[in-house]
Design a protein around this motif. Structure first.
Motif, short mmCIF file in Angstrom:
data_model
loop_
_atom_site.label_atom_id
_atom_site.label_comp_id
_atom_site.label_asym_id
_atom_site.label_seq_id
_atom_site.Cartn_x
_atom_site.Cartn_y
_atom_site.Cartn_z
N MET A 214 0.82 -1.21 0.00
CA MET A 214 0.00 0.00 0.00
C MET A 214 0.86 1.26 0.00
O MET A 214 0.43 2.31 0.46
N LYS A 215 2.04 1.16 -0.55
CA LYS A 215 2.95 2.30 -0.57
C LYS A 215 2.35 3.48 -1.32
O LYS A 215 2.47 4.64 -0.89
N LEU A 216 1.71 3.22 -2.45
CA LEU A 216 1.12 4.30 -3.23
C LEU A 216 0.05 5.04 -2.44
O LEU A 216 -0.09 6.27 -2.55
N LEU A 217 -0.72 4.33 -1.65
CA LEU A 217 -1.79 4.96 -0.88
C LEU A 217 -1.25 5.91 0.17
O LEU A 217 -1.97 6.84 0.60
N TYR B 277 -14.55 -3.34 -8.20
CA TYR B 277 -15.91 -3.15 -7.69
C TYR B 277 -15.94 -3.19 -6.17
O TYR B 277 -16.83 -2.62 -5.55
N GLN B 278 -14.97 -3.82 -5.54
CA GLN B 278 -14.84 -3.83 -4.09
C GLN B 278 -14.05 -2.62 -3.61
O GLN B 278 -14.37 -2.03 -2.57
N LEU B 279 -13.04 -2.22 -4.36
CA LEU B 279 -12.16 -1.13 -3.92
C LEU B 279 -12.89 0.20 -3.78
O LEU B 279 -12.48 1.05 -2.99
N ILE B 280 -13.96 0.41 -4.55
CA ILE B 280 -14.65 1.69 -4.50
C ILE B 280 -15.40 1.90 -3.19
O ILE B 280 -15.80 3.03 -2.90
N ASP B 281 -15.55 0.86 -2.38
CA ASP B 281 -16.27 1.02 -1.11
C ASP B 281 -15.60 2.02 -0.19
O ASP B 281 -16.27 2.63 0.66
N ALA B 282 -14.29 2.22 -0.34
CA ALA B 282 -13.58 3.15 0.53
C ALA B 282 -14.07 4.59 0.35
O ALA B 282 -13.85 5.44 1.22
N MET B 283 -14.74 4.86 -0.76
CA MET B 283 -15.26 6.21 -1.03
C MET B 283 -16.44 6.55 -0.12
O MET B 283 -16.79 7.72 0.04
N GLU B 284 -17.07 5.55 0.48
CA GLU B 284 -18.26 5.78 1.29
C GLU B 284 -17.98 6.71 2.47
O GLU B 284 -18.88 7.41 2.95
N ALA B 285 -16.74 6.73 2.96
CA ALA B 285 -16.40 7.55 4.13
C ALA B 285 -16.10 9.00 3.77
O ALA B 285 -15.90 9.83 4.66
N SER C 139 -10.65 -3.62 5.11
CA SER C 139 -9.99 -3.31 6.37
C SER C 139 -10.02 -1.80 6.61
O SER C 139 -10.04 -0.98 5.68
N ASN C 140 -10.02 -1.41 7.88
CA ASN C 140 -10.02 0.01 8.23
C ASN C 140 -8.75 0.69 7.76
O ASN C 140 -8.77 1.86 7.35
N ASP C 141 -7.64 -0.02 7.82
CA ASP C 141 -6.36 0.54 7.39
C ASP C 141 -6.42 0.92 5.90
O ASP C 141 -6.04 2.03 5.51
N TYR C 142 -6.92 0.00 5.09
CA TYR C 142 -7.01 0.28 3.65
C TYR C 142 -7.96 1.44 3.38
O TYR C 142 -7.67 2.35 2.59
N ARG C 143 -9.10 1.43 4.04
CA ARG C 143 -10.08 2.50 3.83
C ARG C 143 -9.52 3.86 4.24
O ARG C 143 -9.72 4.86 3.55
N ASN C 144 -8.84 3.91 5.37
CA ASN C 144 -8.29 5.18 5.84
C ASN C 144 -7.22 5.72 4.89
O ASN C 144 -7.14 6.93 4.66
#
Length: 209
Positions: free
Chosen positions: A1-4, A115-123, A85-90
């Motif tokens: 997750m270095k890019l994130l 299609y799963q990765l876009i869920d992080a946008m919900e926050a 995971s919360n870490d990925y979403r944050n």
């Protein structure tokens, strides 16, 4: 997750934006594949609306490698497993927020676990109107964003995760969506239909070639 962990890019403000979101087969590069660039080229909209990098949309200098199928599958599977995971979403949130802040309507064309990765946008705050075209969708749970799901008849991977889709396409396997003319045509028509739903009389769109 270095890019994130890198600061998000500042996007130019436009009324609409269209982006491709898939897992990163090469986790060091957000460069789209040749087929994905051609897919975006075929979308009958203005170039300034198109995002030419995969999530998290950072223009990376790392050349995009072509990993083996096994290694690419491992990288995508790892992202899929971490996506809830919360870490990925944050870590993802600032990149989604930067995109949301730059547009009023967002069109996401997802591939596989995208299609799963876009869920992080919900926050995010002030999320614009979001439309999703999910190609070979791989996800767990429901997506809260409006979505049209396309499934290839030879895509046994996506069929296991999402057996019920809006349209099936003959002759398409899990790796075939970006270079299949029928899928490209479906995406172009989907995009024009969605754009026309709220277009005022002064807004015009290029016609498909």
């Amino acid at each position: 997750m270095k890019l994130l962990r890198s600061p998000p890019i500042e996007h130019s403000e436009t009324d609409f934006k269209v982006a491709i979101v898939t897992g990163l087969s090469d986790p060091k590069s957000t460069q789209l594949s040749h087929d994905q660039h051609r897919f975006l080229d075929a979308m009958p909209i203005e170039e300034r609306w198109k995002i030419r990098h995969n999530f998290p949309f950072l223009p990376t200098t790392e050349s995009r490698r072509r990993p083996s199928i096994i290694w690419a599958s491992w990288n995508n599977g790892w992202q899929f497993a971490r996506a809830r995971s919360n870490d990925y979403r944050n870590l993802s949130k600032p990149h989604w927020q930067a995109l949301c802040d730059s547009t009023e309507r967002l069109f996401l064309i997802t591939g596989s676990c995208g299609y799963q990765l876009i869920d992080a946008m919900e926050a995010c705050k002030n999320v614009p109107k979001v439309h999703v075209l999910a190609l070979g969708p791989v996800r767990r749970g429901e997506c809260r964003f409006e979505a049209t799901k396309i499934l290839g008849r030879r895509d046994w991977i996506a069929r296991w995760f999402t057996p019920h889709c809006d349209r099936t396409v003959a002759g398409v396997g899990h790796l075939d969506y970006w270079n299949h003319d029928t899928v490209t045509g479906i995406a172009a028509n989907w995009l024009l239909d969605k754009l026309s739903e709220s277009s005022g009389p002064a807004v015009t769109f290029p016609q498909p070639v």
